[in-house]
Motif scaffolding. Structure first.
Motif, PDB file in Angstrom:
ATOM      1  N   LYS A  11       0.844  -1.191   0.000  1.00 21.64           N
ATOM      2  CA  LYS A  11       0.000   0.000   0.000  1.00 21.64           C
ATOM      3  C   LYS A  11       0.883   1.245   0.000  1.00 21.64           C
ATOM      4  O   LYS A  11       1.888   1.271   0.708  1.00 21.64           O
ATOM      5  CB  LYS A  11      -0.821  -0.022   1.291  1.00 21.64           C
ATOM      6  N   ALA A  16       5.398   6.462   0.433  1.00 29.81           N
ATOM      7  CA  ALA A  16       6.235   5.258   0.375  1.00 29.81           C
ATOM      8  C   ALA A  16       5.355   4.010   0.289  1.00 29.81           C
ATOM      9  O   ALA A  16       4.171   4.064   0.592  1.00 29.81           O
ATOM     10  CB  ALA A  16       7.132   5.193   1.600  1.00 29.81           C
ATOM     11  N   THR A  52      11.159  -8.126  -4.418  1.00 31.13           N
ATOM     12  CA  THR A  52      11.559  -7.287  -5.558  1.00 31.13           C
ATOM     13  C   THR A  52      10.422  -6.371  -6.005  1.00 31.13           C
ATOM     14  O   THR A  52       9.240  -6.670  -5.819  1.00 31.13           O
ATOM     15  CB  THR A  52      11.971  -8.136  -6.778  1.00 31.13           C
ATOM     16  N   GLN A  56      13.837  -5.174  -9.314  1.00 32.05           N
ATOM     17  CA  GLN A  56      14.961  -4.754  -8.453  1.00 32.05           C
ATOM     18  C   GLN A  56      14.734  -5.324  -7.056  1.00 32.05           C
ATOM     19  O   GLN A  56      13.638  -5.240  -6.531  1.00 32.05           O
ATOM     20  CB  GLN A  56      14.969  -3.225  -8.330  1.00 32.05           C
ATOM     21  N   VAL A  58      14.411  -5.177  -3.318  1.00 34.31           N
ATOM     22  CA  VAL A  58      14.237  -4.121  -2.317  1.00 34.31           C
ATOM     23  C   VAL A  58      14.561  -4.622  -0.910  1.00 34.31           C
ATOM     24  O   VAL A  58      14.914  -3.847  -0.040  1.00 34.31           O
ATOM     25  CB  VAL A  58      12.816  -3.502  -2.349  1.00 34.31           C
ATOM     26  N   LEU A  59      14.441  -5.927  -0.688  1.00 36.95           N
ATOM     27  CA  LEU A  59      14.823  -6.495   0.602  1.00 36.95           C
ATOM     28  C   LEU A  59      15.246  -7.940   0.405  1.00 36.95           C
ATOM     29  O   LEU A  59      14.564  -8.696  -0.287  1.00 36.95           O
ATOM     30  CB  LEU A  59      13.659  -6.436   1.605  1.00 36.95           C
ATOM     31  N   PHE A  75       8.057  -4.135   5.642  1.00 41.14           N
ATOM     32  CA  PHE A  75       9.113  -3.158   5.370  1.00 41.14           C
ATOM     33  C   PHE A  75       8.541  -2.053   4.482  1.00 41.14           C
ATOM     34  O   PHE A  75       7.406  -2.157   4.005  1.00 41.14           O
ATOM     35  CB  PHE A  75      10.329  -3.830   4.716  1.00 41.14           C
ATOM     36  N   ILE A  76       9.325  -1.006   4.294  1.00 40.99           N
ATOM     37  CA  ILE A  76       8.857   0.163   3.547  1.00 40.99           C
ATOM     38  C   ILE A  76       9.931   0.565   2.535  1.00 40.99           C
ATOM     39  O   ILE A  76      11.113   0.575   2.869  1.00 40.99           O
ATOM     40  CB  ILE A  76       8.583   1.347   4.500  1.00 40.99           C
ATOM     41  N   PHE A  77       9.512   0.881   1.304  1.00 41.80           N
ATOM     42  CA  PHE A  77      10.503   1.381   0.347  1.00 41.80           C
ATOM     43  C   PHE A  77       9.920   2.524  -0.499  1.00 41.80           C
ATOM     44  O   PHE A  77       8.703   2.669  -0.627  1.00 41.80           O
ATOM     45  CB  PHE A  77      11.052   0.244  -0.535  1.00 41.80           C
ATOM     46  N   ASP A  78      10.813   3.327  -1.032  1.00 41.23           N
ATOM     47  CA  ASP A  78      10.412   4.484  -1.839  1.00 41.23           C
ATOM     48  C   ASP A  78      10.400   4.144  -3.324  1.00 41.23           C
ATOM     49  O   ASP A  78      10.958   3.135  -3.740  1.00 41.23           O
ATOM     50  CB  ASP A  78      11.405   5.647  -1.628  1.00 41.23           C
TER      51      ASP A  78
END
Lengths: 105, 587, 159
Positions: A11, A16, A52, A56, A58-59, A75-78
């Motif tokens: 979400k 983010a 991914t 890519q 991401v974790l 987890f959180i990614f931009d």
């Protein structure tokens, strides 16, 4: 197709992407004994998890048997947008594996 | 220091506002000849009941003679008993208040003043206050532990109490034992409850966030994951009063998690601070109060860390405190009250609210003496109806009490000892363990013990008994674990129960020591030392892990009583306490 | 640390595990090859010191109050203890490892962050008894830690 062992919620929150995932897995440490037979229950746990976004990573996680049964990961990614997808896959010590892709909401 | 009489009177006048002199606030308050003539003050009247444990009818209830405070809590409210407590709050010896607030002269005073509590009598008082203050100037809050504690509550799954609270007009509540029914029943009961059920500290756990069976429930908020509505705003006496709920933080630890598999609890004082800030910012209230089931020691610590709360109305630890404790924190001051248990008291806080702020207050914890408050007819007939189907079972006379049978206190009460003796006798065990609950009513010497009394002491949704082998080491581990829940010097690690009760086992307890070092010199009743590696047959009940196989505890206790004309204890298995000389928490 | 350095470090990490796992997940290589990548000795280490050396290359990392561990004071269930580690106040975080001091094998997990991933992770761990949970955060070759005690109790007997 068999139902995936992985549930994903992804979400966009405050710009983010917040990912929450639940994986169905016994996560046996190899230390527990079967109460009836007294025999050790063989180790059976997820060792590697990869997440991914647009191909890519991401974790990337390495786990031991002390992650709780039916593991939870958040987890959180931009840099993600609504409608794009995230993929989570795992691999366990007995060669078991699974993968799941979900749309970002 | 000597102060002039003039200065003393001035200080007393300020005490209400500053809460510096609890003794004088109480002394000033109790003057009127009628116990229930509570002088009007200010414009907002907040009434608070808590931990009634489903006691619909009047009961006897003995306050503790041992309630030790360790670390920073030493010698402070609520860890004062007997004369030390009377002195601290300025209560006259041998007065009706002394009987209400202390265990002193319990039997004699109980005979003189009669029973306490009862919803019909409570209803009369609530109606009186509402008519004196004006209905629109009052709010009635219930701190929880309302749906559990009697046979009828158990058999109706808490519904008898939901009905009684609706009739009483409870506006808002939070909970603890409420959650020991099945989660589905909790949601159903809240649906039938006409007030609001609030808790800021209950969230969905990770599994439930993916698939929640009560996603349609109106209290659930998907955005912040809260299972219940966290707060409510009420207009009282022209002021906007925000009430934030704080349920018992350790419910899934102290009680079986299997009854509430989707919910996770905790003190969460950071979330409380965020909630207070958010409520103050968005709702612009004149008053912010917390309706808490933390337990008093936890409330005192929370009040010192969280800013912006005017008052915390507390429960759980069953401390009948005649005056609030005033706690300083970086944002100002917070009042912390605790309103006792078993329907014995109604807390009444009158606030003077002007210009968006609390200017001053008066507080009184009013004891409900059923002989002095008429029964409200509507409530009494409701209670009689609720009890009707179970009357014969509940009123069965099992035996006569050979002495005062009570529970409350840090260690074994006499009724606990009867339960432990019953387990050892009926189930043929060497040692018995019984939980240190703080509810359970008192029976006077010579009074008939009925099934009602046994249910008051044992009535839970996991009553099954067990008989199993444990090593001496296992037993010590259990005693140490529970003792740390009681005497950990950080209140956030206290769960608010008393020490596990034991039968057939003596020990030495050092409450001031650290975990693992408090329990020693364990022996069987005959003086034989407990061997760490030897196995003992242990009987018990109320297991929180998984369901035990045996009969419900009330059947075991009733069987034991039916075999005897008069029931009394042979010996009280209370530990020898070391390091507590002079502690005003021992009577 | 520059983004480039961080990215290089990350790629080093993913080559050792993540990408390989993905390849295995896609059926490209057989799992035996993957097992070699998983840091077996760190996960089988019996002490915190060995576990830290195995996963972060050092056992002498200093405490850092920029790392917060959110975990219950008392676990509701020792087999399922929620733990959140937030190191977002530190820049250039490459990885976060979680250790339970008194578990028989203390290392529980190691998470390697991508370049756009926040230095935050939330999971659930098993704890045999009351113990410190230690977060080990590596950022550009510098390693720091934080700890929080979680009490594991028998439960019961509450008011």
């Amino acid at each position: 197709m068999a139902k995936s062992s992985i549930k994903i919620r992804a979400k966009i929150k405050k710009g983010a992407c917040e990912v929450k995932a639940l994986m169905k897995h016994p996560m046996e440490t190899g230390q527990r004994k079967n109460k009836k037979t007294g025999k050790k229950i063989p180790a059976h746990f997820i060792q590697e998890v990869n997440c991914t976004h647009n191909g890519q990573s991401v974790l990337a996680a390495e786990w031991g048997g002390a992650i709780s049964t039916n593991p939870y990961l958040s987890f959180i990614f931009d840099g993600a947008k609504k409608g794009e997808s995230v993929t989570i896959s795992w691999l366990d010590n007995q060669g078991g594996k699974d993968s799941m892709t979900a749309k970002i909401k | 220091m000597t102060i002039s009489r003039r200065e003393f009177i001035r200080l007393m006048g300020m005490a209400g506002a500053a809460g510096m002199l609890p003794a004088s606030t109480f002394a000033a308050a109790k003057r009127p000849s009628d116990l229930y003539e509570i002088p009007k003050f200010g414009n907002v009247c907040l009434m608070h009941m808590t931990d009634c444990h489903a006691q619909l009818n009047p009961v006897y209830f003995r306050e503790p003679s041992v309630n030790l405070g360790v670390g920073n809590a030493y010698g402070k409210a609520p860890h004062l008993v007997g004369n030390a407590m009377l002195k601290h709050f300025g209560i006259e010896n041998n007065s009706i208040e002394a009987h209400a607030f202390s265990y002193l002269n319990f039997d004699e005073a109980s005979r003189a003043y009669g029973k306490v509590g009862g919803f019909a009598h409570l209803a009369s008082l609530v109606k009186r206050i509402r008519s004196e203050r004006g209905n629109e100037n009052t709010l009635l809050m219930d701190g929880g532990d309302t749906w559990q504690g009697s046979g009828t509550a158990y058999w109706t799954r808490g519904k008898d109490m939901v009905g009684a609270c609706n009739l009483l007009g409870v506006d808002v509540m939070t909970g603890h034992w409420e959650f020991t029914y099945k989660d589905k029943e909790v949601i159903e009961n809240i649906g039938e409850f006409k007030g609001e059920f609030i808790a800021q500290n209950i969230h969905l756990n990770e599994d439930a966030q993916f698939d929640y069976k009560f996603s349609e429930f109106s209290g659930y908020n998907e955005d912040d994951n809260r299972a219940f509505k966290p707060y409510t705003i009420k207009n009282v006496g022209g002021a906007r009063v925000a009430v934030i709920g704080q349920a018992f933080p350790y419910t899934p630890i102290a009680n079986p998690q299997r009854f509430m598999p989707d919910w996770t609890f905790g003190i969460k004082d950071d979330a409380m601070q965020e909630m207070v800030d958010q409520v103050r910012e968005t709702e612009k209230p004149d008053v912010v109060v917390v309706l808490s089931h933390n337990g008093m020691d936890v409330d005192l610590k929370m009040a010192s860390r969280v800013t912006g709360i005017d008052a915390i109305f507390g429960g759980h630890t069953h401390d009948g405190m005649p005056a609030p404790t005033v706690v300083k924190n970086p944002g100002g001051k917070t009042l912390v009250t605790n309103a006792g248990s078993n329907g014995k008291f109604l807390g009444v806080m009158d606030l003077d609210v002007r210009g968006g702020k609390v200017r001053d207050f008066r507080y009184r914890l009013v004891p409900i003496f059923s002989n002095q408050l008429p029964a409200d007819h509507e409530m009494q007939s409701y209670i009689d109806n609720v009890r009707k189907p179970y009357k014969d079972v509940l009123e069965e006379k099992l035996a006569v009490a050979g002495e005062t049978l009570y529970r409350r206190g840090n260690f074994n009460g006499t009724f606990d000892q009867i339960i432990c003796d019953a387990l050892n006798t009926v189930n043929d065990s060497q040692i018995s363990l019984s939980p240190g609950f703080r509810w359970g009513t008192t029976v006077l010497p010579g009074q008939n013990i009925t099934m009602d009394h046994v249910m008051d002491q044992t009535c839970i949704t996991y009553p099954e008994t067990y008989r199993r082998e444990m090593s001496g080491e296992d037993i010590k581990l259990i005693l140490e674990d529970v003792c740390d829940n009681l005497f950990n010097d950080d209140p956030y690690f206290q769960q608010g129960g008393d020490m596990v009760r034991v039968g057939g086992l003596d020990y030495v307890c050092r409450p001031n020591n650290k975990m693992g070092k408090r329990i020693s010199n364990m022996t069987l009743d005959d003086g034989t030392p407990i061997d760490a590696s030897k196995k003992y047959v242990v009987g018990g009940w109320a297991t929180v892990g998984s369901k035990s196989p045996g009969r419900p505890i009330w059947d075991v206790v009733a069987d034991y009583m039916r075999l005897q004309e008069t029931v009394s204890i042979k010996k009280l298995n209370t530990p020898k306490l070391v390091g507590v000389d002079g502690n005003p928490g021992v009577g | 640390m520059s983004t480039d350095t961080k990215r290089r470090l990350f790629l080093k990490g993913t080559l050792a595990s993540g990408v390989v796992a993905l390849a295995a997940g896609a059926g490209l290589i057989n799992p035996r090859q993957v097992l070699a990548a998983w840091p077996k000795s760190a996960f089988e280490a019996k002490s915190v010191s060995e576990a830290m050396k195995g996963i972060a290359g050092t056992d002498t990392a200093a405490g850092n109050d920029k790392i917060t561990i959110k975990a219950p004071d008392i676990a509701e269930n020792g087999a399922v203890v929620p733990v959140k580690v937030d190191a977002t106040k530190i820049s250039g975080v490459d990885s976060i490892a979680i250790i339970a001091e008194k578990n028989p094998t203390p290392l529980i997990a190691n998470f390697k962050m991508g370049k756009s991933t926040h230095a935050f992770v939330s999971t659930r761990i098993k704890m045999g008894k009351t113990s410190n949970v230690i977060a080990v955060v590596s950022a550009g070759g510098s390693v720091s830690t934080a700890r929080k005690e979680v009490k594991v109790t028998i439960g019961g007997c509450g008011g």
